[in-house]
Design a protein around this motif. Structure first.
Motif, PDB file in Angstrom:
ATOM      1  N   UNK A  65     -17.827  38.233 -23.985  1.00 58.05           N
ATOM      2  CA  UNK A  65     -17.574  38.356 -25.420  1.00 58.05           C
ATOM      3  C   UNK A  65     -17.307  36.961 -25.977  1.00 58.05           C
ATOM      4  N   UNK A  66     -17.148  36.882 -27.278  1.00 68.48           N
ATOM      5  CA  UNK A  66     -16.883  35.576 -27.886  1.00 68.48           C
ATOM      6  C   UNK A  66     -15.519  35.031 -27.480  1.00 68.48           C
ATOM      7  N   UNK A  67     -14.674  35.882 -26.893  1.00 68.47           N
ATOM      8  CA  UNK A  67     -13.353  35.437 -26.447  1.00 68.47           C
ATOM      9  C   UNK A  67     -13.311  35.189 -24.945  1.00 68.47           C
ATOM     10  N   UNK A  68     -14.448  35.296 -24.278  1.00 71.74           N
ATOM     11  CA  UNK A  68     -14.502  35.064 -22.839  1.00 71.74           C
ATOM     12  C   UNK A  68     -14.885  36.320 -22.081  1.00 71.74           C
ATOM     13  N   UNK A  69     -14.621  36.319 -20.800  1.00 70.42           N
ATOM     14  CA  UNK A  69     -14.980  37.457 -19.951  1.00 70.42           C
ATOM     15  C   UNK A  69     -13.880  38.509 -20.007  1.00 70.42           C
ATOM     16  N   UNK A  70     -14.292  39.789 -19.972  1.00 73.10           N
ATOM     17  CA  UNK A  70     -13.332  40.880 -20.028  1.00 73.10           C
ATOM     18  C   UNK A  70     -13.876  42.069 -19.247  1.00 73.10           C
ATOM     19  N   UNK A  71     -13.065  43.120 -19.158  1.00 75.02           N
ATOM     20  CA  UNK A  71     -13.489  44.362 -18.514  1.00 75.02           C
ATOM     21  C   UNK A  71     -14.589  45.006 -19.365  1.00 75.02           C
ATOM     22  N   UNK A  72     -15.438  45.838 -18.765  1.00 79.88           N
ATOM     23  CA  UNK A  72     -16.427  46.567 -19.573  1.00 79.88           C
ATOM     24  C   UNK A  72     -15.737  47.434 -20.623  1.00 79.88           C
ATOM     25  N   UNK A  73     -16.525  47.882 -21.621  1.00 77.57           N
ATOM     26  CA  UNK A  73     -15.968  48.595 -22.770  1.00 77.57           C
ATOM     27  C   UNK A  73     -15.193  49.847 -22.382  1.00 77.57           C
ATOM     28  N   UNK A  74     -15.717  50.623 -21.459  1.00 80.30           N
ATOM     29  CA  UNK A  74     -15.032  51.846 -21.039  1.00 80.30           C
ATOM     30  C   UNK A  74     -14.883  51.861 -19.524  1.00 80.30           C
ATOM     31  N   UNK A  75     -13.991  52.723 -19.033  1.00 82.12           N
ATOM     32  CA  UNK A  75     -13.805  52.830 -17.588  1.00 82.12           C
ATOM     33  C   UNK A  75     -15.087  53.288 -16.903  1.00 82.12           C
ATOM     34  N   UNK A  76     -15.814  54.188 -17.581  1.00 76.71           N
ATOM     35  CA  UNK A  76     -17.068  54.689 -17.031  1.00 76.71           C
ATOM     36  C   UNK A  76     -18.149  53.636 -16.964  1.00 76.71           C
ATOM     37  N   UNK A  77     -17.986  52.547 -17.750  1.00 81.78           N
ATOM     38  CA  UNK A  77     -18.969  51.467 -17.743  1.00 81.78           C
ATOM     39  C   UNK A  77     -18.849  50.599 -16.500  1.00 81.78           C
ATOM     40  N   UNK A  78     -17.695  50.663 -15.842  1.00 75.63           N
ATOM     41  CA  UNK A  78     -17.466  49.861 -14.639  1.00 75.63           C
ATOM     42  C   UNK A  78     -18.104  50.618 -13.472  1.00 75.63           C
ATOM     43  N   UNK A  79     -19.397  50.366 -13.259  1.00 77.46           N
ATOM     44  CA  UNK A  79     -20.163  51.197 -12.339  1.00 77.46           C
ATOM     45  C   UNK A  79     -21.384  50.452 -11.818  1.00 77.46           C
ATOM     46  N   UNK A  80     -22.239  51.158 -11.109  1.00 74.95           N
ATOM     47  CA  UNK A  80     -23.536  50.644 -10.683  1.00 74.95           C
ATOM     48  C   UNK A  80     -24.621  51.303 -11.530  1.00 74.95           C
ATOM     49  N   UNK A  81     -25.625  50.534 -11.897  1.00 75.24           N
ATOM     50  CA  UNK A  81     -26.793  51.075 -12.595  1.00 75.24           C
ATOM     51  C   UNK A  81     -27.993  50.979 -11.660  1.00 75.24           C
ATOM     52  N   UNK A  82     -28.805  52.041 -11.579  1.00 77.40           N
ATOM     53  CA  UNK A  82     -30.010  51.944 -10.761  1.00 77.40           C
ATOM     54  C   UNK A  82     -30.999  50.960 -11.385  1.00 77.40           C
ATOM     55  N   UNK A  83     -31.648  50.162 -10.549  1.00 75.95           N
ATOM     56  CA  UNK A  83     -32.621  49.182 -11.031  1.00 75.95           C
ATOM     57  C   UNK A  83     -34.036  49.705 -10.754  1.00 75.95           C
ATOM     58  N   UNK A  84     -34.830  49.922 -11.813  1.00 77.05           N
ATOM     59  CA  UNK A  84     -36.201  50.374 -11.604  1.00 77.05           C
ATOM     60  C   UNK A  84     -36.982  49.383 -10.736  1.00 77.05           C
ATOM     61  N   UNK A  85     -37.959  49.880 -10.011  1.00 76.68           N
ATOM     62  CA  UNK A  85     -38.728  49.044  -9.087  1.00 76.68           C
ATOM     63  C   UNK A  85     -39.392  47.872  -9.791  1.00 76.68           C
ATOM     64  N   UNK A  86     -39.928  48.094 -10.998  1.00 79.04           N
ATOM     65  CA  UNK A  86     -40.573  47.008 -11.742  1.00 79.04           C
ATOM     66  C   UNK A  86     -39.595  45.912 -12.120  1.00 79.04           C
ATOM     67  N   UNK A  87     -38.390  46.311 -12.494  1.00 82.63           N
ATOM     68  CA  UNK A  87     -37.344  45.329 -12.816  1.00 82.63           C
ATOM     69  C   UNK A  87     -36.956  44.566 -11.551  1.00 82.63           C
ATOM     70  N   UNK A  88     -36.865  45.270 -10.428  1.00 81.06           N
ATOM     71  CA  UNK A  88     -36.517  44.626  -9.149  1.00 81.06           C
ATOM     72  C   UNK A  88     -37.525  43.527  -8.803  1.00 81.06           C
ATOM     73  N   UNK A  89     -38.807  43.803  -8.984  1.00 78.28           N
ATOM     74  CA  UNK A  89     -39.854  42.812  -8.692  1.00 78.28           C
ATOM     75  C   UNK A  89     -39.671  41.582  -9.574  1.00 78.28           C
ATOM     76  N   UNK A  90     -39.453  41.812 -10.884  1.00 82.29           N
ATOM     77  CA  UNK A  90     -39.264  40.683 -11.808  1.00 82.29           C
ATOM     78  C   UNK A  90     -37.963  39.945 -11.528  1.00 82.29           C
ATOM     79  N   UNK A  91     -36.917  40.676 -11.118  1.00 82.19           N
ATOM     80  CA  UNK A  91     -35.637  40.039 -10.791  1.00 82.19           C
ATOM     81  C   UNK A  91     -35.790  39.130  -9.579  1.00 82.19           C
TER      82      UNK A  91
END
Length: 198
Positions: free
Chosen positions: A105-131
């Protein structure tokens, strides 16, 4: 005054905080009464309800370089909030998934917006290749360094990214009207009917 330029959620948040600050001041006997208690929520700008059709989205991607295409693709396929994506570090990237554990954020690093946001997101195969390709292109890939840093190695500002990358690309793609060269004070910066944002 804030309601003229900012979203309902931001104005409401500030109103709640202002009331709470003055309530605390009353309890500590710094002031006699909470002057903000009777403040009403002002009318704010309506949120932008525009979304891009696939043709528009593809036209936008065509105007972006590799890094920015990857960023926009991750926003649209993985559901990141801007601060979460720009806070990603290389140790958050795993095979097939991405850990979300902080937000920029403009004030620096912080926790994600909600508790549920602190998680893992699946990465699609196409994104994985580009990453993987992006990893091979980066000069700094230490575990704690940002995946998409600024030139100075800091987290990207979401506001600046929208202003400097998304909006110009949308204008070049012909899916967003360019702002008028001469604007009067109080004129909107963007035509909401064609505005492109996060």
């Amino acid at each position: 005054t804030l309601a003229e330029s900012y979203s309902r959620s931001l104005v409401k948040k500030l109103l709640v905080q202002y009331r709470a600050i003055l309530e605390e001041a009353v309890e500590r006997e710094v002031v006699e009464k909470n002057q903000a208690r009777k403040l009403t929520m002002p009318t704010t700008q309506k949120p932008c309800g525009r979304f891009l059709a696939m043709e528009e989205f593809n036209a936008l991607l065509a105007q972006l370089g590799f890094r920015d295409r990857l960023i926009v693709w991750m926003f649209c396929t993985m559901g990141f909030r801007p601060g979460e994506l720009f806070a990603l570090r290389w140790d958050d990237i795993e095979v097939g998934r991405v850990r979300v554990d902080e937000s920029a954020s403009q004030w620096g690093m912080k926790e994600p917006k909600t508790e549920g946001s602190n998680t893992y997101l699946p990465m699609p195969a196409g994104v994985q290749v580009d990453m993987d390709l992006w990893l091979s292109m980066c000069s700094t890939t230490s575990p704690a360094s940002f995946v998409f840093p600024t030139a100075s190695g800091t987290a990207i500002s979401a506001h600046n990214y929208e202003r400097d990358v998304i909006v110009p690309a949308a204008i070049r793609a012909g899916i967003m009207a360019a702002p008028p060269k001469k604007r009067q004070k109080g004129d909107p910066k963007r035509d909401k009917a064609t505005a492109v944002n996060f």
